[in-house]
Design a protein around this motif. Sequence first.
Motif, PDB file in Angstrom:
ATOM      1  N   ARG A  87       1.355  -0.865  -0.046  1.00 33.26           N
ATOM      2  CA  ARG A  87      -0.072  -0.346   0.411  1.00 33.26           C
ATOM      3  C   ARG A  87       1.237   1.386  -0.062  1.00 33.26           C
ATOM      4  O   ARG A  87       1.569   1.233   0.710  1.00 33.26           O
ATOM      5  CB  ARG A  87      -0.916   0.551   1.264  1.00 33.26           C
ATOM      6  CG  ARG A  87      -1.743  -1.307   0.926  1.00 33.26           C
ATOM      7  CD  ARG A  87      -2.656  -1.065   2.364  1.00 33.26           C
ATOM      8  NE  ARG A  87      -3.638   0.357   2.135  1.00 33.26           N
ATOM      9  CZ  ARG A  87      -4.883   0.501   1.301  1.00 33.26           C
ATOM     10  NH1 ARG A  87      -5.552  -0.542   1.485  1.00 33.26           N
ATOM     11  NH2 ARG A  87      -5.427   1.395   1.517  1.00 33.26           N
ATOM     12  N   GLU A  88       0.630   1.802  -0.814  1.00 31.97           N
ATOM     13  CA  GLU A  88       0.869   3.277  -1.074  1.00 31.97           C
ATOM     14  C   GLU A  88       1.045   4.811  -0.399  1.00 31.97           C
ATOM     15  O   GLU A  88      -0.477   3.968   0.086  1.00 31.97           O
ATOM     16  CB  GLU A  88       1.320   3.844  -2.544  1.00 31.97           C
ATOM     17  CG  GLU A  88       2.436   2.866  -3.108  1.00 31.97           C
ATOM     18  CD  GLU A  88       2.524   3.333  -4.639  1.00 31.97           C
ATOM     19  OE1 GLU A  88       2.552   4.780  -4.875  1.00 31.97           O
ATOM     20  OE2 GLU A  88       1.831   2.845  -5.735  1.00 31.97           O
ATOM     21  N   PRO A  89       1.353   5.685   0.261  1.00 34.34           N
ATOM     22  CA  PRO A  89       0.134   6.557   0.938  1.00 34.34           C
ATOM     23  C   PRO A  89      -0.119   7.228  -0.178  1.00 34.34           C
ATOM     24  O   PRO A  89       0.501   7.178  -1.711  1.00 34.34           O
ATOM     25  CB  PRO A  89       0.891   7.216   1.413  1.00 34.34           C
ATOM     26  CG  PRO A  89       2.863   6.701   1.792  1.00 34.34           C
ATOM     27  CD  PRO A  89       2.612   5.306   0.589  1.00 34.34           C
ATOM     28  N   ALA A  90      -1.351   7.469   0.031  1.00 35.42           N
ATOM     29  CA  ALA A  90      -2.085   8.677  -0.623  1.00 35.42           C
ATOM     30  C   ALA A  90      -1.226   9.363  -1.768  1.00 35.42           C
ATOM     31  O   ALA A  90      -1.659   9.895  -2.825  1.00 35.42           O
ATOM     32  CB  ALA A  90      -3.056   9.144  -0.085  1.00 35.42           C
ATOM     33  N   ARG A  91      -0.221  10.465  -0.583  1.00 32.40           N
ATOM     34  CA  ARG A  91      -0.090  11.707  -1.237  1.00 32.40           C
ATOM     35  C   ARG A  91       1.402  10.695  -2.079  1.00 32.40           C
ATOM     36  O   ARG A  91       1.287  11.264  -3.253  1.00 32.40           O
ATOM     37  CB  ARG A  91       1.265  12.054   0.035  1.00 32.40           C
ATOM     38  CG  ARG A  91       2.127  13.441  -0.393  1.00 32.40           C
ATOM     39  CD  ARG A  91       2.875  14.049   0.599  1.00 32.40           C
ATOM     40  NE  ARG A  91       4.346  13.287   1.106  1.00 32.40           N
ATOM     41  CZ  ARG A  91       4.395  12.284   1.650  1.00 32.40           C
ATOM     42  NH1 ARG A  91       3.814  12.645   3.255  1.00 32.40           N
ATOM     43  NH2 ARG A  91       5.394  11.601   2.507  1.00 32.40           N
TER      44      ARG A  91
END
Length: 97
Positions: A87-91
């Motif tokens: 999972r990547e941060p939304a940013r």
Amino acid sequence: MSLLDRLSRRGDPHSLAAPYALDALEPAERVRFEKHLRSCARCTAEVRDLAEDAVRLAWSTAAPAPAALRDRVMAAVRTTPQEPAPREPARARATQL
């Protein structure tokens, strides 16, 4: 010391035709040999022939995949547990768009 190093140290640019045709020269050697190619018809012809031979050799080893290969691969994919994607941060996702 590699064969390529020994060939280039001899100072004979003609010995670099084969490594050049196979894209195996270091950038500085490549520039030097390309300068030589502008005035040497013999090396130009040799590089052209060697490059054509390399393509023929590559194609001669290519073989079509067996007809059932795709089905076997897809079956293996369906039955092999996969790890979830990180999972990547939304940013981080927003900056990639």
